[in-house]
Scaffold this motif. Structure first.
Motif, PDB file in Angstrom:
ATOM      1  N   UNK A 227       1.019  -1.248   0.106  1.00 21.48           N
ATOM      2  CA  UNK A 227      -0.060   0.185  -0.200  1.00 21.48           C
ATOM      3  C   UNK A 227       1.125   1.354  -0.164  1.00 21.48           C
ATOM      4  N   UNK A 228       2.120   1.378   0.460  1.00 19.91           N
ATOM      5  CA  UNK A 228       2.851   2.298   0.311  1.00 19.91           C
ATOM      6  C   UNK A 228       3.395   2.938  -0.595  1.00 19.91           C
ATOM      7  N   UNK A 229       2.794   2.528  -1.518  1.00 27.53           N
ATOM      8  CA  UNK A 229       3.466   3.058  -3.623  1.00 27.53           C
ATOM      9  C   UNK A 229       1.690   3.634  -3.785  1.00 27.53           C
ATOM     10  N   UNK A 230       0.676   3.022  -3.309  1.00 29.09           N
ATOM     11  CA  UNK A 230      -0.661   3.059  -4.072  1.00 29.09           C
ATOM     12  C   UNK A 230      -1.241   4.891  -2.952  1.00 29.09           C
ATOM     13  N   UNK A 231      -0.871   4.877  -1.429  1.00 30.73           N
ATOM     14  CA  UNK A 231      -1.955   5.240  -0.992  1.00 30.73           C
ATOM     15  C   UNK A 231      -1.225   6.951  -0.838  1.00 30.73           C
ATOM     16  N   UNK A 232      -0.174   6.807  -0.547  1.00 34.66           N
ATOM     17  CA  UNK A 232      -0.234   8.747  -1.476  1.00 34.66           C
ATOM     18  C   UNK A 232      -0.647   9.358  -3.158  1.00 34.66           C
ATOM     19  N   UNK A 233      -0.886   8.683  -3.481  1.00 35.43           N
ATOM     20  CA  UNK A 233      -0.988   9.367  -4.662  1.00 35.43           C
ATOM     21  C   UNK A 233      -2.825   9.183  -4.428  1.00 35.43           C
ATOM     22  N   UNK A 234      -3.133   8.238  -3.711  1.00 37.26           N
ATOM     23  CA  UNK A 234      -5.276   8.156  -2.922  1.00 37.26           C
ATOM     24  C   UNK A 234      -4.504   9.688  -2.093  1.00 37.26           C
ATOM     25  N   UNK A 235      -4.164   9.780  -1.263  1.00 37.12           N
ATOM     26  CA  UNK A 235      -4.089  10.401  -0.614  1.00 37.12           C
ATOM     27  C   UNK A 235      -3.953  12.404  -1.369  1.00 37.12           C
ATOM     28  N   UNK A 236      -3.091  12.652  -2.503  1.00 41.44           N
ATOM     29  CA  UNK A 236      -2.913  13.234  -2.610  1.00 41.44           C
ATOM     30  C   UNK A 236      -3.532  13.924  -3.446  1.00 41.44           C
ATOM     31  N   UNK A 237      -4.681  12.711  -3.668  1.00 38.93           N
ATOM     32  CA  UNK A 237      -5.561  13.651  -5.213  1.00 38.93           C
ATOM     33  C   UNK A 237      -7.024  13.907  -4.265  1.00 38.93           C
ATOM     34  N   UNK A 238      -7.049  13.393  -3.362  1.00 37.97           N
ATOM     35  CA  UNK A 238      -8.227  13.704  -2.003  1.00 37.97           C
ATOM     36  C   UNK A 238      -7.798  15.059  -1.626  1.00 37.97           C
ATOM     37  N   UNK A 239      -6.560  14.973  -1.433  1.00 36.48           N
ATOM     38  CA  UNK A 239      -6.700  16.614  -0.973  1.00 36.48           C
ATOM     39  C   UNK A 239      -6.074  17.807  -1.626  1.00 36.48           C
ATOM     40  N   UNK A 240      -6.040  17.363  -3.363  1.00 34.40           N
ATOM     41  CA  UNK A 240      -5.680  18.682  -4.041  1.00 34.40           C
ATOM     42  C   UNK A 240      -7.287  18.400  -4.213  1.00 34.40           C
ATOM     43  N   UNK A 241      -8.103  17.978  -4.163  1.00 28.69           N
ATOM     44  CA  UNK A 241      -9.648  18.530  -5.001  1.00 28.69           C
ATOM     45  C   UNK A 241     -10.881  17.750  -3.897  1.00 28.69           C
ATOM     46  N   UNK A 242     -10.146  18.406  -2.869  1.00 33.27           N
ATOM     47  CA  UNK A 242     -10.498  18.308  -1.502  1.00 33.27           C
ATOM     48  C   UNK A 242     -12.044  17.417  -1.073  1.00 33.27           C
ATOM     49  N   UNK A 243     -11.773  16.412  -1.775  1.00 35.37           N
ATOM     50  CA  UNK A 243     -13.281  15.115  -1.353  1.00 35.37           C
ATOM     51  C   UNK A 243     -12.318  13.855  -0.610  1.00 35.37           C
ATOM     52  N   UNK A 244     -13.763  13.419   0.239  1.00 34.50           N
ATOM     53  CA  UNK A 244     -13.722  12.320   0.764  1.00 34.50           C
ATOM     54  C   UNK A 244     -12.918  10.844  -0.724  1.00 34.50           C
ATOM     55  N   UNK A 245     -12.013  10.301  -0.048  1.00 26.16           N
ATOM     56  CA  UNK A 245     -12.506   9.137  -0.747  1.00 26.16           C
ATOM     57  C   UNK A 245     -13.169   8.111  -0.447  1.00 26.16           C
ATOM     58  N   UNK A 246     -13.851   7.240  -1.225  1.00 27.91           N
ATOM     59  CA  UNK A 246     -15.120   6.443  -0.729  1.00 27.91           C
ATOM     60  C   UNK A 246     -14.593   4.773  -1.516  1.00 27.91           C
ATOM     61  N   UNK A 247     -14.232   3.758  -0.845  1.00 29.15           N
ATOM     62  CA  UNK A 247     -13.988   2.882  -1.234  1.00 29.15           C
ATOM     63  C   UNK A 247     -14.847   1.995  -2.082  1.00 29.15           C
ATOM     64  N   UNK A 248     -15.821   2.172  -2.629  1.00 32.23           N
ATOM     65  CA  UNK A 248     -17.327   2.057  -3.535  1.00 32.23           C
ATOM     66  C   UNK A 248     -17.301   0.449  -3.672  1.00 32.23           C
ATOM     67  N   UNK A 249     -15.887   0.087  -4.052  1.00 37.69           N
ATOM     68  CA  UNK A 249     -15.691  -1.507  -4.365  1.00 37.69           C
ATOM     69  C   UNK A 249     -14.804  -2.466  -3.642  1.00 37.69           C
ATOM     70  N   UNK A 250     -14.797  -2.783  -2.377  1.00 35.25           N
ATOM     71  CA  UNK A 250     -13.383  -3.475  -2.432  1.00 35.25           C
ATOM     72  C   UNK A 250     -13.646  -4.886  -1.094  1.00 35.25           C
ATOM     73  N   UNK A 251     -12.099  -5.676  -1.808  1.00 33.88           N
ATOM     74  CA  UNK A 251     -12.051  -7.602  -1.194  1.00 33.88           C
ATOM     75  C   UNK A 251     -11.361  -8.235  -1.538  1.00 33.88           C
ATOM     76  N   UNK A 252     -10.745  -8.939  -1.749  1.00 32.14           N
ATOM     77  CA  UNK A 252     -10.100  -9.506  -1.880  1.00 32.14           C
ATOM     78  C   UNK A 252     -11.112 -11.409  -1.365  1.00 32.14           C
ATOM     79  N   UNK A 253     -10.433 -11.958  -2.847  1.00 24.01           N
ATOM     80  CA  UNK A 253     -10.709 -13.333  -2.984  1.00 24.01           C
ATOM     81  C   UNK A 253      -9.914 -14.668  -1.866  1.00 24.01           C
ATOM     82  N   UNK A 254     -10.651 -15.340  -1.517  1.00 29.64           N
ATOM     83  CA  UNK A 254      -9.782 -16.262  -0.485  1.00 29.64           C
ATOM     84  C   UNK A 254      -8.608 -17.281  -0.853  1.00 29.64           C
TER      85      UNK A 254
END
Length: 334
Positions: A227-254
């Protein structure tokens, strides 16, 4: 003494009023459309996992990636895929104080990826736009009538968005004349940074199937590292646009290698790995759920017949009747 006591009380009240209010996270399940109506027995497991939101997903169907007609809200569909079914599901969920996001989705026959829907002529693009407007405004109208908390205007439609941005901007304005609640769009994990209309919506919606690890059983620490690669990109966009992030889907297969390509949903991956699902899910929660710019998310996916799905021999996404269900319950509780 009385004046001193009053002064102390006033000071405490002032301090409390200045303290930031902690926002409740959206602890959601993706409530899968089924053939049948639902009742309290189908909703009770949602309550028991401590979810406070459900995504309701009516469907429209397209023949192939180059076809412009969208079939929706017909008696040939499963009940839960129609407007009447969505309304009935929401009515039952409301009895348990579950809030809703209405998330109409497109299914391409044969399971082809919606992000590759692509017309070849201007005439066909116009036909697709007319068909999509009819589909999505039907459910925007429903969202307003049932007082849905969130309405999702589309799911993983990358090329449609890329080549027709003016249409989407105009569509959002039309939706706002019909529905007065919060809006989002469910962008695929590799699409969200290019989506052009976030400033017109309330949440930056992401279907969060980000690759994390190539290991057969990725450890919790492996996934945190991923996640250390992806999280900063997500956070940066959120703060640039002043919009919260919502994971409209998340999950992993077993399954083995669950963190390598989390979006893969076909049946070629069959080797069950319950620990991999637990580790990937815990890492996602610990990476995002404490962040004030993160609104929450909807686990993929939750079936209405709880006692008949999932289980320790199931290699698919659902957390139901697997160790990860307890992980979900504990994080949603806290």
């Amino acid at each position: 003494m009385r004046s001193i006591a009053l002064l102390c009380i006033f000071s405490l009240l002032s301090a409390c009023s200045m303290a930031p209010v902690k926002q409740n996270k959206i602890n959601g399940v993706s409530f899968v459309a089924a053939r049948d109506i639902v009742d309290s027995t189908h909703v009770e497991p949602v309550v028991k996992v401590n979810a406070n939101y459900a995504a309701i997903m009516p469907f429209g169907f397209i023949k192939n990636l180059e076809h412009s007609e969208i079939i929706h809200n017909t008696d040939r569909q499963w009940f839960g895929e129609t407007r009447a079914g969505a309304e009935q599901y929401i009515s039952e969920l409301r009895k348990a104080d579950i809030k809703v996001m209405i998330k109409p989705q497109i299914w391409v026959w044969g399971g082809e990826f919606t992000g590759e829907i692509m017309m070849t002529t201007e005439e066909d693009w116009k036909a697709l736009e007319d068909a999509y407007s009819s589909f999505i405004l039907e459910y925007a109208d429903m969202a307003e009538k049932v007082n849905a908390e969130i309405f999702c205007i589309g799911t993983e439609l990358e090329l449609f968005v890329k080549f027709r941005p003016e249409y989407w901007s105009q569509l959002i304005e039309k939706i706002k004349t019909v529905y007065k609640g919060k809006l989002t769009y469910a962008a695929n994990w590799n699409e969200f940074a290019k989506t052009p209309f976030w400033d017109q919506l309330d949440y930056i919606g992401i279907d969060a199937y980000f690759p994390l690890s190539d290991k057969k059983t990725p450890s919790y620490e492996d996934c945190l590292e991923g996640w250390k690669f992806h999280k900063p990109i997500i956070e940066k966009l959120s703060k640039q646009l002043d919009r919260p992030i919502l994971f409209t889907e998340y999950g992993y297969r077993s399954v083995d290698y669950s963190g390598r390509q989390p979006w893969v949903s076909d049946h070629t991956m069959r080797d069950v790995n319950l620990q991999a699902q637990v580790n990937t899910t815990k890492a996602l929660f610990d990476t995002f759920w404490h962040e004030d710019w993160f609104a929450g998310g909807f686990v993929w996916k939750w079936f209405i017949m709880h006692d008949e799905v999932g289980g320790h021999d199931n290699p698919m996404f659902t957390p139901q009747n697997k160790p990860v269900e307890e992980v979900l319950r504990e994080y949603y509780k806290n």
